[in-house]
Scaffold this motif. Structure first.
Motif, PDB file in Angstrom:
ATOM      1  N   ASN A  42       0.948  -1.256  -0.146  1.00 38.90           N
ATOM      2  CA  ASN A  42       0.020  -0.012  -0.040  1.00 38.90           C
ATOM      3  C   ASN A  42       0.910   1.271   0.009  1.00 38.90           C
ATOM      4  O   ASN A  42       1.425   1.517   1.016  1.00 38.90           O
ATOM      5  CB  ASN A  42      -0.955  -0.112   1.161  1.00 38.90           C
ATOM      6  CG  ASN A  42      -1.713   1.169   1.403  1.00 38.90           C
ATOM      7  OD1 ASN A  42      -1.230   2.359   1.065  1.00 38.90           O
ATOM      8  ND2 ASN A  42      -3.098   1.034   1.654  1.00 38.90           N
ATOM      9  N   PRO A  43       0.957   1.932  -0.956  1.00 39.21           N
ATOM     10  CA  PRO A  43       1.850   2.943  -1.305  1.00 39.21           C
ATOM     11  C   PRO A  43       1.600   4.149   0.071  1.00 39.21           C
ATOM     12  O   PRO A  43       2.603   4.719   0.514  1.00 39.21           O
ATOM     13  CB  PRO A  43       1.454   3.842  -2.410  1.00 39.21           C
ATOM     14  CG  PRO A  43       0.937   2.774  -3.433  1.00 39.21           C
ATOM     15  CD  PRO A  43       0.220   1.822  -2.322  1.00 39.21           C
ATOM     16  N   GLU A  44       0.360   4.481   0.347  1.00 36.40           N
ATOM     17  CA  GLU A  44       0.284   5.340   1.460  1.00 36.40           C
ATOM     18  C   GLU A  44       0.693   4.885   2.801  1.00 36.40           C
ATOM     19  O   GLU A  44       1.451   5.628   3.431  1.00 36.40           O
ATOM     20  CB  GLU A  44      -1.351   5.603   1.523  1.00 36.40           C
ATOM     21  CG  GLU A  44      -1.751   7.009   2.513  1.00 36.40           C
ATOM     22  CD  GLU A  44      -1.294   8.078   2.097  1.00 36.40           C
ATOM     23  OE1 GLU A  44      -0.803   8.823   2.736  1.00 36.40           O
ATOM     24  OE2 GLU A  44      -1.600   8.457   0.583  1.00 36.40           O
ATOM     25  N   LYS A  45       0.591   3.433   2.963  1.00 34.58           N
ATOM     26  CA  LYS A  45       1.169   3.146   4.255  1.00 34.58           C
ATOM     27  C   LYS A  45       2.732   2.606   4.223  1.00 34.58           C
ATOM     28  O   LYS A  45       3.445   2.922   5.102  1.00 34.58           O
ATOM     29  CB  LYS A  45       0.416   1.744   4.541  1.00 34.58           C
ATOM     30  CG  LYS A  45       0.547   1.154   5.838  1.00 34.58           C
ATOM     31  CD  LYS A  45      -0.217  -0.007   6.017  1.00 34.58           C
ATOM     32  CE  LYS A  45       0.562  -1.289   5.907  1.00 34.58           C
ATOM     33  NZ  LYS A  45      -0.061  -2.559   6.031  1.00 34.58           N
ATOM     34  N   ASP A  46       3.021   2.320   3.110  1.00 38.03           N
ATOM     35  CA  ASP A  46       4.351   1.387   3.178  1.00 38.03           C
ATOM     36  C   ASP A  46       5.523   2.665   2.393  1.00 38.03           C
ATOM     37  O   ASP A  46       6.752   2.386   2.584  1.00 38.03           O
ATOM     38  CB  ASP A  46       4.286   0.448   2.127  1.00 38.03           C
ATOM     39  CG  ASP A  46       3.538  -0.730   2.655  1.00 38.03           C
ATOM     40  OD1 ASP A  46       3.618  -0.876   4.015  1.00 38.03           O
ATOM     41  OD2 ASP A  46       2.944  -1.413   2.160  1.00 38.03           O
ATOM     42  N   SER A  47       5.174   3.925   2.061  1.00 35.60           N
ATOM     43  CA  SER A  47       6.203   4.757   1.350  1.00 35.60           C
ATOM     44  C   SER A  47       6.938   5.325   2.068  1.00 35.60           C
ATOM     45  O   SER A  47       8.356   5.530   1.975  1.00 35.60           O
ATOM     46  CB  SER A  47       5.281   5.984   0.590  1.00 35.60           C
ATOM     47  OG  SER A  47       4.901   6.699   1.917  1.00 35.60           O
ATOM     48  N   GLU A  48       6.897   5.587   3.432  1.00 35.07           N
ATOM     49  CA  GLU A  48       7.776   6.006   4.360  1.00 35.07           C
ATOM     50  C   GLU A  48       8.847   4.810   4.472  1.00 35.07           C
ATOM     51  O   GLU A  48      10.212   5.344   4.553  1.00 35.07           O
ATOM     52  CB  GLU A  48       7.272   6.254   5.762  1.00 35.07           C
ATOM     53  CG  GLU A  48       8.290   6.944   6.718  1.00 35.07           C
ATOM     54  CD  GLU A  48       7.542   7.416   8.180  1.00 35.07           C
ATOM     55  OE1 GLU A  48       8.351   7.340   9.052  1.00 35.07           O
ATOM     56  OE2 GLU A  48       6.395   7.655   8.128  1.00 35.07           O
ATOM     57  N   LYS A  49       8.672   3.916   4.800  1.00 34.84           N
ATOM     58  CA  LYS A  49       9.557   2.739   4.851  1.00 34.84           C
ATOM     59  C   LYS A  49      10.213   2.643   3.594  1.00 34.84           C
ATOM     60  O   LYS A  49      11.498   2.476   3.658  1.00 34.84           O
ATOM     61  CB  LYS A  49       8.741   1.226   5.132  1.00 34.84           C
ATOM     62  CG  LYS A  49       9.840   0.255   5.244  1.00 34.84           C
ATOM     63  CD  LYS A  49       8.840  -0.945   5.837  1.00 34.84           C
ATOM     64  CE  LYS A  49       9.002  -1.948   4.906  1.00 34.84           C
ATOM     65  NZ  LYS A  49       8.319  -3.449   5.287  1.00 34.84           N
ATOM     66  N   ILE A  53      14.458   3.614   3.317  1.00 38.11           N
ATOM     67  CA  ILE A  53      15.493   2.523   2.956  1.00 38.11           C
ATOM     68  C   ILE A  53      16.437   3.262   1.700  1.00 38.11           C
ATOM     69  O   ILE A  53      17.481   3.048   1.690  1.00 38.11           O
ATOM     70  CB  ILE A  53      14.736   1.185   2.403  1.00 38.11           C
ATOM     71  CG1 ILE A  53      14.412   0.636   3.434  1.00 38.11           C
ATOM     72  CG2 ILE A  53      15.924   0.516   1.304  1.00 38.11           C
ATOM     73  CD1 ILE A  53      13.194  -0.414   3.205  1.00 38.11           C
ATOM     74  N   LEU A  54      15.578   4.020   0.684  1.00 38.66           N
ATOM     75  CA  LEU A  54      16.376   4.810  -0.561  1.00 38.66           C
ATOM     76  C   LEU A  54      17.393   5.561   0.178  1.00 38.66           C
ATOM     77  O   LEU A  54      18.477   5.751  -0.315  1.00 38.66           O
ATOM     78  CB  LEU A  54      15.197   5.049  -1.143  1.00 38.66           C
ATOM     79  CG  LEU A  54      14.523   4.430  -2.126  1.00 38.66           C
ATOM     80  CD1 LEU A  54      13.271   5.200  -3.122  1.00 38.66           C
ATOM     81  CD2 LEU A  54      15.326   3.369  -3.044  1.00 38.66           C
ATOM     82  N   THR A  55      16.877   6.631   0.968  1.00 41.71           N
ATOM     83  CA  THR A  55      17.817   7.400   1.436  1.00 41.71           C
ATOM     84  C   THR A  55      18.887   7.334   2.494  1.00 41.71           C
ATOM     85  O   THR A  55      19.920   7.538   2.453  1.00 41.71           O
ATOM     86  CB  THR A  55      16.961   8.671   2.409  1.00 41.71           C
ATOM     87  OG1 THR A  55      16.152   8.092   3.250  1.00 41.71           O
ATOM     88  CG2 THR A  55      16.051   9.247   1.294  1.00 41.71           C
ATOM     89  N   ASN A  56      18.574   6.143   3.190  1.00 43.03           N
ATOM     90  CA  ASN A  56      19.647   5.536   4.052  1.00 43.03           C
ATOM     91  C   ASN A  56      20.816   4.790   3.351  1.00 43.03           C
ATOM     92  O   ASN A  56      22.095   4.488   3.802  1.00 43.03           O
ATOM     93  CB  ASN A  56      19.138   4.630   5.092  1.00 43.03           C
ATOM     94  CG  ASN A  56      18.356   5.617   6.187  1.00 43.03           C
ATOM     95  OD1 ASN A  56      18.734   6.653   6.594  1.00 43.03           O
ATOM     96  ND2 ASN A  56      17.516   4.574   7.050  1.00 43.03           N
ATOM     97  N   PHE A  57      20.390   3.918   2.044  1.00 42.10           N
ATOM     98  CA  PHE A  57      21.319   3.227   1.562  1.00 42.10           C
ATOM     99  C   PHE A  57      22.148   3.747   0.485  1.00 42.10           C
ATOM    100  O   PHE A  57      23.114   3.418   0.206  1.00 42.10           O
ATOM    101  CB  PHE A  57      20.582   1.958   0.960  1.00 42.10           C
ATOM    102  CG  PHE A  57      21.356   0.820   0.755  1.00 42.10           C
ATOM    103  CD1 PHE A  57      22.169   0.095   1.405  1.00 42.10           C
ATOM    104  CD2 PHE A  57      21.328   0.493  -0.602  1.00 42.10           C
ATOM    105  CE1 PHE A  57      22.778  -0.993   1.050  1.00 42.10           C
ATOM    106  CE2 PHE A  57      22.408  -0.582  -1.461  1.00 42.10           C
ATOM    107  CZ  PHE A  57      22.966  -1.243  -0.165  1.00 42.10           C
ATOM    108  N   TYR A  58      21.259   4.733  -0.636  1.00 41.81           N
ATOM    109  CA  TYR A  58      22.048   5.350  -1.558  1.00 41.81           C
ATOM    110  C   TYR A  58      22.457   6.491  -1.437  1.00 41.81           C
ATOM    111  O   TYR A  58      21.588   7.529  -0.977  1.00 41.81           O
ATOM    112  CB  TYR A  58      20.830   5.156  -2.723  1.00 41.81           C
ATOM    113  CG  TYR A  58      20.285   3.738  -3.194  1.00 41.81           C
ATOM    114  CD1 TYR A  58      21.213   2.795  -3.603  1.00 41.81           C
ATOM    115  CD2 TYR A  58      19.064   3.473  -2.897  1.00 41.81           C
ATOM    116  CE1 TYR A  58      20.914   1.594  -3.736  1.00 41.81           C
ATOM    117  CE2 TYR A  58      18.610   1.995  -3.336  1.00 41.81           C
ATOM    118  CZ  TYR A  58      19.844   1.065  -3.635  1.00 41.81           C
ATOM    119  OH  TYR A  58      19.385  -0.001  -4.029  1.00 41.81           O
ATOM    120  N   SER A  59      23.564   7.014  -1.995  1.00 36.61           N
ATOM    121  CA  SER A  59      24.050   8.413  -2.106  1.00 36.61           C
ATOM    122  C   SER A  59      23.700   8.910  -3.551  1.00 36.61           C
ATOM    123  O   SER A  59      23.183  10.036  -3.430  1.00 36.61           O
ATOM    124  CB  SER A  59      25.297   8.384  -2.035  1.00 36.61           C
ATOM    125  OG  SER A  59      26.154   7.811  -3.124  1.00 36.61           O
TER     126      SER A  59
END
Length: 99
Positions: A42-49, A53-59
């Protein structure tokens, strides 16, 4: 908003790691199957997660639309992605997303 503009907003927001812009490009009842065969997210519910992940893992996170195919209200997008992790490792991927 046109289909082309909506798709552009989706990919631009994803590359910019902008969760609100990304959510704004999706229908209220959107479900994401990534990869195909997995249970729906569910994008609304799962977008924060997802974006955490994207911002913590990728530069660096780049995603480029290579081809866009529109038939009525359905779209297929062929894309190519290049990411660089925060430890400097680079990876490439490509795929097709349907809307």
């Amino acid at each position: 908003m046109s289909i082309e503009a909506t798709i552009s907003n989706y990919y631009n927001s994803l590359a910019a790691m902008n969760p609100q812009g990304w959510l704004d490009s999706l229908a209220d009842d959107a479900a994401i199957y990534d990869p195909v065969g997995k249970p729906a997210l569910n994008p609304e519910k799962d977008s924060e997660k997802l974006f955490t992940i994207l911002t913590n893992f990728y530069s660096k996170f780049e995603i480029e639309r290579e081809s866009l195919f529109i038939v009525n209200n359905e779209v297929a997008v062929k894309w190519k992605m290049i990411v660089v992790s925060k430890n400097g490792k680079e990876a490439n991927a490509e795929g097709i997303t349907t809307f």
